[in-house]
Design an enzyme around this catalytic site. Structure first.
Site, PDB file in Angstrom:
ATOM      1  N   SER A 144     -23.842  -1.454  27.969  1.00 45.51           N
ATOM      2  CA  SER A 144     -22.936  -0.382  27.512  1.00 45.51           C
ATOM      3  C   SER A 144     -23.128   0.823  28.429  1.00 45.51           C
ATOM      4  O   SER A 144     -24.113   0.907  29.169  1.00 45.51           O
ATOM      5  CB  SER A 144     -23.320  -0.008  26.079  1.00 45.51           C
ATOM      6  OG  SER A 144     -22.790   1.247  25.706  1.00 45.51           O
ATOM      7  N   TYR A 157     -28.054   2.095  18.544  1.00 40.31           N
ATOM      8  CA  TYR A 157     -27.191   1.468  19.557  1.00 40.31           C
ATOM      9  C   TYR A 157     -27.691   1.835  20.955  1.00 40.31           C
ATOM     10  O   TYR A 157     -27.829   0.978  21.839  1.00 40.31           O
ATOM     11  CB  TYR A 157     -25.746   1.923  19.347  1.00 40.31           C
ATOM     12  CG  TYR A 157     -24.738   1.197  20.193  1.00 40.31           C
ATOM     13  CD1 TYR A 157     -24.288  -0.073  19.847  1.00 40.31           C
ATOM     14  CD2 TYR A 157     -24.210   1.782  21.355  1.00 40.31           C
ATOM     15  CE1 TYR A 157     -23.355  -0.748  20.618  1.00 40.31           C
ATOM     16  CE2 TYR A 157     -23.270   1.116  22.128  1.00 40.31           C
ATOM     17  CZ  TYR A 157     -22.844  -0.150  21.757  1.00 40.31           C
ATOM     18  OH  TYR A 157     -21.918  -0.811  22.522  1.00 40.31           O
TER      19      TYR A 157
HETATM   20  P1  NAP Z   1     -15.999  -6.061  18.137  1.00 43.60           P
HETATM   21  O1  NAP Z   1     -14.525  -6.264  18.265  1.00 43.60           O
HETATM   22  O2  NAP Z   1     -16.544  -5.354  16.934  1.00 43.60           O
HETATM   23  O3  NAP Z   1     -16.724  -7.462  18.333  1.00 43.60           O
HETATM   24  C1  NAP Z   1     -18.084  -7.654  18.024  1.00 43.60           C
HETATM   25  C2  NAP Z   1     -18.332  -9.133  17.891  1.00 43.60           C
HETATM   26  O4  NAP Z   1     -19.687  -9.356  17.477  1.00 43.60           O
HETATM   27  C3  NAP Z   1     -17.440  -9.759  16.824  1.00 43.60           C
HETATM   28  O5  NAP Z   1     -17.101 -11.061  17.205  1.00 43.60           O
HETATM   29  C4  NAP Z   1     -18.390  -9.790  15.638  1.00 43.60           C
HETATM   30  O6  NAP Z   1     -18.042 -10.732  14.646  1.00 43.60           O
HETATM   31  C5  NAP Z   1     -19.675 -10.177  16.321  1.00 43.60           C
HETATM   32  N1  NAP Z   1     -20.797  -9.952  15.431  1.00 43.60           N
HETATM   33  C6  NAP Z   1     -21.210  -8.785  14.906  1.00 43.60           C
HETATM   34  N2  NAP Z   1     -22.244  -8.991  14.086  1.00 43.60           N
HETATM   35  C7  NAP Z   1     -22.481 -10.333  14.070  1.00 43.60           C
HETATM   36  C8  NAP Z   1     -23.419 -11.172  13.415  1.00 43.60           C
HETATM   37  N3  NAP Z   1     -24.348 -10.682  12.574  1.00 43.60           N
HETATM   38  N4  NAP Z   1     -23.368 -12.505  13.646  1.00 43.60           N
HETATM   39  C9  NAP Z   1     -22.443 -13.028  14.482  1.00 43.60           C
HETATM   40  N5  NAP Z   1     -21.529 -12.288  15.133  1.00 43.60           N
HETATM   41  C10 NAP Z   1     -21.554 -10.952  14.928  1.00 43.60           C
HETATM   42  O7  NAP Z   1     -16.510  -5.194  19.350  1.00 43.60           O
HETATM   43  P2  NAP Z   1     -16.423  -5.386  20.929  1.00 43.60           P
HETATM   44  O8  NAP Z   1     -16.085  -4.051  21.463  1.00 43.60           O
HETATM   45  O9  NAP Z   1     -15.632  -6.555  21.312  1.00 43.60           O
HETATM   46  O10 NAP Z   1     -17.972  -5.621  21.217  1.00 43.60           O
HETATM   47  C11 NAP Z   1     -18.490  -6.713  21.927  1.00 43.60           C
HETATM   48  C12 NAP Z   1     -19.750  -6.261  22.655  1.00 43.60           C
HETATM   49  O11 NAP Z   1     -19.398  -5.285  23.628  1.00 43.60           O
HETATM   50  C13 NAP Z   1     -20.800  -5.615  21.763  1.00 43.60           C
HETATM   51  O12 NAP Z   1     -22.087  -6.008  22.185  1.00 43.60           O
HETATM   52  C14 NAP Z   1     -20.585  -4.141  22.017  1.00 43.60           C
HETATM   53  O13 NAP Z   1     -21.721  -3.380  21.768  1.00 43.60           O
HETATM   54  C15 NAP Z   1     -20.243  -4.167  23.482  1.00 43.60           C
HETATM   55  N6  NAP Z   1     -19.541  -2.983  24.006  1.00 43.60           N
HETATM   56  C16 NAP Z   1     -18.296  -2.628  23.583  1.00 43.60           C
HETATM   57  C17 NAP Z   1     -17.702  -1.515  24.129  1.00 43.60           C
HETATM   58  C18 NAP Z   1     -16.329  -1.070  23.736  1.00 43.60           C
HETATM   59  O14 NAP Z   1     -15.886  -0.034  24.233  1.00 43.60           O
HETATM   60  N7  NAP Z   1     -15.612  -1.762  22.902  1.00 43.60           N
HETATM   61  C19 NAP Z   1     -18.348  -0.766  25.104  1.00 43.60           C
HETATM   62  C20 NAP Z   1     -19.613  -1.159  25.512  1.00 43.60           C
HETATM   63  C21 NAP Z   1     -20.207  -2.277  24.962  1.00 43.60           C
HETATM   64  P3  NAP Z   1     -17.218 -10.219  13.333  1.00 43.60           P
HETATM   65  O15 NAP Z   1     -15.805 -10.083  13.764  1.00 43.60           O
HETATM   66  O16 NAP Z   1     -17.480 -11.310  12.359  1.00 43.60           O
HETATM   67  O17 NAP Z   1     -17.838  -8.907  12.924  1.00 43.60           O
END
Ligand code: NAP
Length: 252
Positions: A144, A157
């Site tokens: 991140s 986080y």
């Molecule tokens: P998201 O749409 O909230 O997706 C998160 C994913 O993780 C979903 O598939 C979620 O499943 C899964 N997850 C969460 N808790 C879980 C658990 N206990 N067991 C199994 N699966 C679980 O967010 P995203 O933005 O795509 O995030 C993906 C990654 O990118 C994360 O590591 C996040 O920190 C990182 N990230 C995102 C951003 C951004 O700007 N969006 C920036 C930097 C890093 P559910 O749908 O069932 O909750």
């Protein structure tokens, strides 16, 4: 010259692939030729459809990554259904927002368990399988901007994602000798569920967009190129890096 980005015949695991960045990367790997195990706690119907549309196989593994329970099962089920594992993308992650002065142990543990502890032990289990198969492999962790910066109101986080950058380095150091490349991708600000609260906050949304040279939030498909690069032989001599994909955020 053969295409160094071609993933034909490869087997990938992507965690948290039902939505957001995980879905974007799973589809990109399939488009490059890989079969994909989709791991998570919500059914990834849409991702299955998108992967199968590319002509590749999708195998769903239901697993709550908040605990250690599913780790061995993820490895064995993937191998049984799709063959030896070549690529692991540790994408699943959560965020909890509160002032550090009020932050609870529950919110600390919930974030650290999935963003850091499961990421480490799933990597360990997959690396053991890759070493036994003597084929090497690729592990990609999702870091991140808060691997580089402090952020605000997200202490667990920031701690977890700063930890992801460090773990990426140590695992690269230890496993490079086995032909395993461990690297990370640091997404900037992407429009997903993870950032819904920021997108909805008019002041924060304006501040964030004002600092992104590309002038827009990232789309999940924007991560595909980096994910394919770090999964392919094009990155065979790349070890332990955290690659920002951020529309220029860190350059400001
Ligand atoms: P998201 O749409 O909230 O997706 C998160 C994913 O993780 C979903 O598939 C979620 O499943 C899964 N997850 C969460 N808790 C879980 C658990 N206990 N067991 C199994 N699966 C679980 O967010 P995203 O933005 O795509 O995030 C993906 C990654 O990118 C994360 O590591 C996040 O920190 C990182 N990230 C995102 C951003 C951004 O700007 N969006 C920036 C930097 C890093 P559910 O749908 O069932 O909750």
């Amino acid at each position: 010259m053969s295409n160094p980005f071609n993933l034909s015949g490869k087997t990938a695991i992507v965690t948290g692939a039902n939505t957001g960045l995980g879905q974007g990367m799973a589809v990109a790997l399939a488009e490059a030729g890989a079969d994909v195990a989709l791991v998570g706690r919500s059914r990834p119907e849409e991702t299955v459809e998108l992967v199968e549309k590319t002509g590749r196989k999708a195998h769903v593994i239901m697993a709550d990554l908040g605990s250690m329970e599913p780790i061995e099962r993820i490895v064995s089920e993937t191998r049984e259904n799709l063959g030896e594992i070549d690529i692991l993308v540790n994408n699943a992650g959560i965020i909890k927002r509160n002032d550090s002065i009020d932050f609870t142990e529950e919110d600390w543990d919930a974030v650290m368990d999935i963003n850091l502890k499961t990421l480490f032990f799933l990597s360990q289990a997959v690396a053991r399988s890759m070493i036994a198969a003597e084929k090497g492999g690729k592990i990609i962790n999702i870091a991140s901007m808060l691997s580089y910066q402090g952020g605000i109101r997200v202490p667990s986080y920031t701690a977890s994602k700063s930890g992801v950058m460090g773990l990426t380095r140590i695992l690269a150091n230890e496993w490079a000798a086995h032909g395993i490349n461990v690297n990370a991708i640091a997404p900037g600000y992407f429009a997903t569920n993870n950032t819904a609260a920021l997108q909805a906050d008019e002041k924060r949304n304006t501040e964030i967009l004002g600092r992104i040279p590309a002038g827009r939030w990232g789309k999940p498909s924007d991560l595909g190129g980096a994910a394919v690069f770090l999964s392919s032989s094009a990155s065979d001599y790349v070890q332990g890096i955290t690659l920002p994909v951020d529309g220029g955020w860190l350059a400001r």
